[in-house]
Design a protein around this motif. Structure first.
Motif, PDB file in Angstrom:
ATOM      1  N   GLY A  78       0.819  -1.204   0.000  1.00 53.07           N
ATOM      2  CA  GLY A  78       0.000   0.000   0.000  1.00 53.07           C
ATOM      3  C   GLY A  78       0.851   1.252   0.000  1.00 53.07           C
TER       4      GLY A  78
ATOM      5  N   LEU B  74      -1.960   7.915   6.413  1.00 54.28           N
ATOM      6  CA  LEU B  74      -3.175   7.109   6.256  1.00 54.28           C
ATOM      7  C   LEU B  74      -4.209   7.722   5.324  1.00 54.28           C
ATOM      8  N   TYR B  75      -4.288   9.044   5.299  1.00 55.82           N
ATOM      9  CA  TYR B  75      -5.402   9.666   4.569  1.00 55.82           C
ATOM     10  C   TYR B  75      -4.984  10.602   3.434  1.00 55.82           C
ATOM     11  N   PHE B  76      -3.944  11.386   3.659  1.00 57.89           N
ATOM     12  CA  PHE B  76      -3.608  12.433   2.696  1.00 57.89           C
ATOM     13  C   PHE B  76      -2.879  11.879   1.467  1.00 57.89           C
TER      14      PHE B  76
ATOM     15  N   PRO C 136      -2.540   8.714   0.243  1.00 54.28           N
ATOM     16  CA  PRO C 136      -3.271   7.795  -0.654  1.00 54.28           C
ATOM     17  C   PRO C 136      -4.156   8.534  -1.657  1.00 54.28           C
ATOM     18  N   VAL C 137      -4.793   9.636  -1.197  1.00 57.41           N
ATOM     19  CA  VAL C 137      -5.648  10.414  -2.089  1.00 57.41           C
ATOM     20  C   VAL C 137      -4.793  11.108  -3.157  1.00 57.41           C
ATOM     21  N   LEU C 138      -3.662  11.678  -2.729  1.00 61.28           N
ATOM     22  CA  LEU C 138      -2.792  12.362  -3.696  1.00 61.28           C
ATOM     23  C   LEU C 138      -2.256  11.391  -4.752  1.00 61.28           C
TER      24      LEU C 138
ATOM     25  N   MET D 138      -3.774   8.706  -5.803  1.00 53.97           N
ATOM     26  CA  MET D 138      -4.869   8.398  -6.728  1.00 53.97           C
ATOM     27  C   MET D 138      -5.115   9.554  -7.696  1.00 53.97           C
TER      28      MET D 138
ATOM     29  N   LEU E 236      -8.206  19.569  -5.685  1.00 55.27           N
ATOM     30  CA  LEU E 236      -7.133  19.817  -4.716  1.00 55.27           C
ATOM     31  C   LEU E 236      -7.448  21.013  -3.829  1.00 55.27           C
TER      32      LEU E 236
ATOM     33  N   MET F 159     -10.242  19.944  -1.325  1.00 56.40           N
ATOM     34  CA  MET F 159      -9.904  18.862  -0.379  1.00 56.40           C
ATOM     35  C   MET F 159      -9.648  19.323   1.061  1.00 56.40           C
TER      36      MET F 159
ATOM     37  N   PHE G 245     -11.973  17.688   3.839  1.00 59.15           N
ATOM     38  CA  PHE G 245     -11.298  16.886   4.863  1.00 59.15           C
ATOM     39  C   PHE G 245     -11.480  17.501   6.255  1.00 59.15           C
TER      40      PHE G 245
ATOM     41  N   TRP H  88     -14.834  16.526   7.342  1.00 56.10           N
ATOM     42  CA  TRP H  88     -14.812  15.093   7.669  1.00 56.10           C
ATOM     43  C   TRP H  88     -14.192  14.856   9.056  1.00 56.10           C
TER      44      TRP H  88
ATOM     45  N   LEU I 220     -10.047   4.778   8.542  1.00 55.66           N
ATOM     46  CA  LEU I 220      -9.254   4.080   7.522  1.00 55.66           C
ATOM     47  C   LEU I 220     -10.055   3.898   6.237  1.00 55.66           C
TER      48      LEU I 220
ATOM     49  N   TYR J  75     -12.359   8.060   4.871  1.00 55.67           N
ATOM     50  CA  TYR J  75     -11.759   9.211   4.170  1.00 55.67           C
ATOM     51  C   TYR J  75     -12.110   9.198   2.691  1.00 55.67           C
TER      52      TYR J  75
ATOM     53  N   PHE K  88     -12.906  12.726  -0.054  1.00 59.25           N
ATOM     54  CA  PHE K  88     -12.292  12.670  -1.390  1.00 59.25           C
ATOM     55  C   PHE K  88     -13.383  12.696  -2.458  1.00 59.25           C
TER      56      PHE K  88
ATOM     57  N   LEU L  31      -6.663  -1.025   0.999  1.00 58.39           N
ATOM     58  CA  LEU L  31      -5.633  -0.442   0.131  1.00 58.39           C
ATOM     59  C   LEU L  31      -6.204   0.264  -1.098  1.00 58.39           C
TER      60      LEU L  31
ATOM     61  N   THR M 160      -9.843   4.963  -2.093  1.00 55.32           N
ATOM     62  CA  THR M 160      -9.474   5.987  -3.083  1.00 55.32           C
ATOM     63  C   THR M 160     -10.048   5.672  -4.465  1.00 55.32           C
TER      64      THR M 160
END
Lengths: 169, 200
Positions: free
Chosen positions: A75, A137-139, A141-143, A145, B12, B15, B19, B22, B90, B93, B97, B166, B170
């Protein structure tokens, strides 16, 4: 609508197949883990000119002075993001040569950002663990993608420029 | 409808806002998914799961197993239940997005589309929570859990867990957003490109 459905079906089938193959133990041992180790080595080589207190041991990147270390796990190696890109490129109609170029360059683009992720997390972790956790954990993974989306968008634009009539009308 | 490049820049920009919202409402946003996951676990695996509930952002599951001197026994024999805590963030999020992707698209009826997308995300989040709980049970309880009726094979649990954690948070927002672009110029352009298949 039908062609979009066909695209999505091919995309999802390719994605699930590649993802399942990636999870197989022989593939993990023979391909993924050595690749992840090479990412840690490359990250330390990129950091060394600016910070000579960094070493890599297998998949671990360690600061010699503080002892802080990050381990690059599943991951975090950009392989899943690359799989999403590969599935998208394979599902979208183009010549095989175009697809292979897109996959090769796209993989490099994803890994370039991924190395930035690894290096940034290595220093964020030493600065503030809470920020490290949230970013990890969050920031990021989004970037990553969004990076995949950008690469795919550039690929579509390139296809349109190679075959101008394709995306105009 | 705006171009894809502007769309991604707007995503961007939005976000940090989505966030932040959230973070402020993470427990609330995880509520429906946690309720659904708890309901499914309690109904389908009544012999394994004693209770499941959301506490702020933690999905807390008590199971009918206990641990005595490192040995897994029934909760009755142990005199206590094992408790698992799952961080719902986990998975959740995916919501900020998706919100950033959708609200940067200038689509018609964005609230309706967002509501539909949110339901889809809650459903997949529930499956993800179940996968995480099953993975924890597989690792901690092991054989007694895997031997229970209705439990999928270990390899399937591992794969579902990896996919849920994983990829899904996203990838699903992007797929939902893409399907909701239907009728827009970007969708039409993609469709025309797909129809004109140069590989064919």
């Amino acid at each position: 609508m039908l062609v979009m459905t066909k695209f999505l079906i091919i995309f999802l089938a390719t994605l699930l197949t590649l993802f399942s193959v990636e999870m197989l133990t022989p593939v993990q041992h023979g391909v993924i883990q050595p690749f992840t180790t090479s990412l840690a080595t490359l990250s330390s080589l990129l950091i060394l000119p600016f910070d000579d207190g960094v070493i890599s041991q297998g998949r671990i990147l360690r600061d010699v002075a503080t002892g802080f270390a990050v381990s690059i796990e599943s991951g975090c190696n950009g392989v899943e993001a690359a799989i999403v890109l590969i599935a998208g490129v394979l599902a979208f109609p183009a010549r095989w040569q175009q697809k292979l170029i897109a996959i090769a360059l796209g993989f490099i683009a994803i890994q370039a950002l991924n190395i930035l992720r690894i290096v940034s997390l290595f220093y964020l972790g030493q600065w503030n663990y809470t920020v490290f956790e949230w970013t990890h954990l969050y920031f990021w993974p989004v970037l990553i993608m969004i990076d995949v989306l950008v690469v795919f968008a550039i690929y579509l634009k390139w296809l349109a420029s190679v075959e101008p009539k394709a995306l105009t009308s | 409808m705006i171009g894809l490049r502007q769309q991604l820049v707007m995503t961007l920009i939005l976000m940090p806002i989505t966030f932040a919202l959230w973070i402020a409402a993470a427990g609330l946003l995880a509520g429906p998914a946690a309720w659904l996951a708890g309901f499914i676990l309690e109904q389908m695996y009544a012999g394994i799961v004693a209770s499941a509930a959301l506490n702020d952002t933690l999905f807390i599951v008590s199971v009918e197993f206990g641990n005595v001197n490192g040995k897994i026994v029934t909760a009755t024999e142990a005199g206590h239940e094992l408790v698992f805590e799952v961080n719902t963030q986990l998975l959740s999020y995916s919501i900020p997005f998706y919100a950033a992707l959708l609200w940067s698209s200038k689509l018609q009826n964005p609230a309706n589309r967002f509501a539909l997308g949110l339901f889809a995300l809650w459903f997949t989040m529930a499956l993800g929570l179940i996968a995480i709980v099953m993975k924890d049970l597989m690792l901690v309880v092991g054989a007694p859990f895997l031997a229970a009726p209705g439990i999928p094979p270990g390899a399937a649990i591992a794969l579902l867990y990896q996919f849920s954690v994983l990829l899904a948070p996203t990838l699903l927002p992007v797929l939902l957003w893409l399907t909701q672009l239907q009728g827009t110029p970007l969708w039409t352009a993609l469709q025309q490109r797909l129809i004109r298949d140069p590989a064919a």
